[in-house]
Design a protein around this motif. Structure first.
Motif, PDB file in Angstrom:
ATOM      1  N   ARG A   1      -0.031   6.170   6.324  1.00 35.33           N
ATOM      2  CA  ARG A   1       0.779   5.906   5.139  1.00 35.33           C
ATOM      3  C   ARG A   1       2.102   5.243   5.503  1.00 35.33           C
ATOM      4  NH1 ARG A   1       4.567   7.497   1.583  1.00 35.33           N
ATOM      5  NH2 ARG A   1       5.281   9.300   2.789  1.00 35.33           N
ATOM      6  N   VAL A   2       2.394   4.172   4.774  1.00 36.47           N
ATOM      7  CA  VAL A   2       3.673   3.473   4.867  1.00 36.47           C
ATOM      8  C   VAL A   2       4.280   3.486   3.477  1.00 36.47           C
ATOM      9  CG1 VAL A   2       4.831   1.298   5.386  1.00 36.47           C
ATOM     10  CG2 VAL A   2       2.824   1.990   6.726  1.00 36.47           C
TER      11      VAL A   2
ATOM     12  N   ASP B   1      -2.455  -0.343  -0.587  1.00 34.86           N
ATOM     13  CA  ASP B   1      -3.705  -0.306   0.162  1.00 34.86           C
ATOM     14  C   ASP B   1      -4.377  -1.667   0.095  1.00 34.86           C
ATOM     15  OD1 ASP B   1      -5.727   0.793   1.691  1.00 34.86           O
ATOM     16  OD2 ASP B   1      -6.855   1.519  -0.049  1.00 34.86           O
ATOM     17  N   ARG B   2      -4.984  -2.101   1.177  1.00 33.79           N
ATOM     18  CA  ARG B   2      -5.600  -3.414   1.309  1.00 33.79           C
ATOM     19  C   ARG B   2      -4.582  -4.539   1.128  1.00 33.79           C
ATOM     20  NH1 ARG B   2     -11.207  -2.430   1.040  1.00 33.79           N
ATOM     21  NH2 ARG B   2     -11.758  -0.517  -0.035  1.00 33.79           N
TER      22      ARG B   2
ATOM     23  N   TYR C   1     -10.833  -5.859  -7.404  1.00 26.91           N
ATOM     24  CA  TYR C   1     -11.013  -6.764  -6.271  1.00 26.91           C
ATOM     25  C   TYR C   1     -10.387  -6.149  -5.022  1.00 26.91           C
ATOM     26  CZ  TYR C   1     -12.427 -10.561  -9.408  1.00 26.91           C
ATOM     27  OH  TYR C   1     -13.092 -11.342 -10.325  1.00 26.91           O
ATOM     28  N   THR C   2     -11.068  -6.268  -3.900  1.00 26.11           N
ATOM     29  CA  THR C   2     -10.541  -5.767  -2.627  1.00 26.11           C
ATOM     30  C   THR C   2      -9.702  -6.829  -1.915  1.00 26.11           C
ATOM     31  OG1 THR C   2     -12.483  -6.485  -1.374  1.00 26.11           O
ATOM     32  CG2 THR C   2     -12.546  -4.269  -2.351  1.00 26.11           C
ATOM     33  N   TYR C   3      -9.556  -7.975  -2.525  1.00 30.14           N
ATOM     34  CA  TYR C   3      -8.797  -9.093  -1.967  1.00 30.14           C
ATOM     35  C   TYR C   3      -8.074  -9.773  -3.120  1.00 30.14           C
ATOM     36  CZ  TYR C   3     -12.822 -11.667  -3.810  1.00 30.14           C
ATOM     37  OH  TYR C   3     -13.799 -12.159  -4.628  1.00 30.14           O
TER      38      TYR C   3
ATOM     39  N   ARG D   1      -4.321   0.579   6.337  1.00 28.01           N
ATOM     40  CA  ARG D   1      -4.925   1.141   5.133  1.00 28.01           C
ATOM     41  C   ARG D   1      -4.124   2.359   4.700  1.00 28.01           C
ATOM     42  NH1 ARG D   1     -10.160   0.175   3.641  1.00 28.01           N
ATOM     43  NH2 ARG D   1      -9.480   1.335   1.795  1.00 28.01           N
ATOM     44  N   GLN D   2      -3.914   2.473   3.386  1.00 25.18           N
ATOM     45  CA  GLN D   2      -3.100   3.535   2.817  1.00 25.18           C
ATOM     46  C   GLN D   2      -3.979   4.612   2.182  1.00 25.18           C
ATOM     47  OE1 GLN D   2       0.482   3.362   3.162  1.00 25.18           O
ATOM     48  NE2 GLN D   2      -0.463   1.936   4.622  1.00 25.18           N
TER      49      GLN D   2
END
Length: 282
Positions: free
Chosen positions: A119-120, A125-126, A31-33, A131-132
């Motif tokens: 990058r953090v 990511d998401r 899932y992107t969410y 965005r990573q």
């Protein structure tokens, strides 16, 4: 075509860990969410393997989209601020389309989106922030989803366009360089059996996409371009309708570079995604 260097450089081949797909029951899904209650975010779990990632600058061969499935180029950009969305769409899109057109010999290049990654440390990511870098091996499109992108994005022209050769090509560029932290690794398509690609659902709020995850195989051959500069661009083929022996898909992923200094600045990059069309030949 790729860059040819006229000066001797050290071989910066490294051994690093890449995240393949762990064995999974059923079809992998991510899932992107936030997933529905009781569902995991992803069933595509990582299986880390230490692999050799060869220095493309020292490989002693020319790379091409049709042979290995990737290439990198000298490609200066007029963009000063990649935080300027208008400039990206008005200037960088046509600039990138021309780079891709020249590299592929295409009749038409249609850029359909882009992603800026910053990058953090420790961020997902998401996860709501920038965005990573993507840290699992994947291919952005599949045998099925490549043509479907044409139908989704250009519905009135799709069937005519699909009569010719169609490619999906990404253009990746550092926003600042040289890139030391989280560089991009990409696999030589000649050493990648098709059965190692695993169709995986990517679930969005309004649609279900399909990508390839990747099973481990020691036959895979990996490359990266050490210390990529802002004036360089990497082309990656994510789909090709041609089935005549040319490279069709290229697996890729960010990786933790063991040679990077501890104070290396976090990677910042932009990737352009494009549909590439070749008219049917008589």
């Amino acid at each position: 075509m790729s860059i040819t260097l006229d000066r001797p450089i050290a071989d910066r081949t490294v051994t690093a860990v890449l995240n393949y797909l762990a064995p999974v029951q059923g079809r992998p899904r991510t899932y992107t969410y936030g997933p529905p209650a009781g569902e995991p975010r992803s069933t595509a779990l990582p299986e880390p393997h230490a692999v050799t990632i060869h220095d493309a600058r020292k490989a002693g061969e020319q790379f091409s989209l049709d042979r290995q499935g990737f290439a990198w180029l000298e490609a200066p950009t007029a963009i000063v601020d990649f935080g300027d969305e208008a400039a990206i769409r008005e200037t960088y899109y046509p600039e990138s389309a021309e780079i891709i057109r020249r590299a592929t010999g295409a009749d038409r290049v249609f850029i359909f989106d882009h992603t800026v990654r910053r990058r953090v440390t420790g961020a997902e990511d998401r996860g709501g922030g920038p965005r990573q870098p993507a840290t699992r091996i994947h291919v952005d499109q599949t045998e099925r989803s490549g043509p479907q992108r044409v139908r989704d994005l250009l519905p009135e022209e799709a069937e005519a366009l699909l009569q010719g050769r169609v490619q999906v090509v990404n253009l990746w560029r550092p926003i600042r360089g040289p890139v030391l932290d989280s560089p991009l690794a990409f696999a030589d398509a000649r050493y990648f059996p098709f059965e190692d690609y695993v169709p995986t659902d990517l679930v969005y709020p309004d649609r279900v996409g399909e990508i390839y995850s990747v099973r481990y195989n020691p036959a895979h051959r990996w490359y990266y371009v050490p210390e990529m500069r802002r004036e360089e661009a990497l082309l990656i083929k994510c789909y090709d309708s041609a089935t005549d022996g040319r490279a069709r898909f290229v697996a890729h992923t960010a990786f933790e570079n063991p040679a990077a200094p501890k104070d290396a600045p976090p990677r910042e990059s932009i990737e352009i995604r494009s549909l590439v069309f070749h008219a049917p030949r008589a």
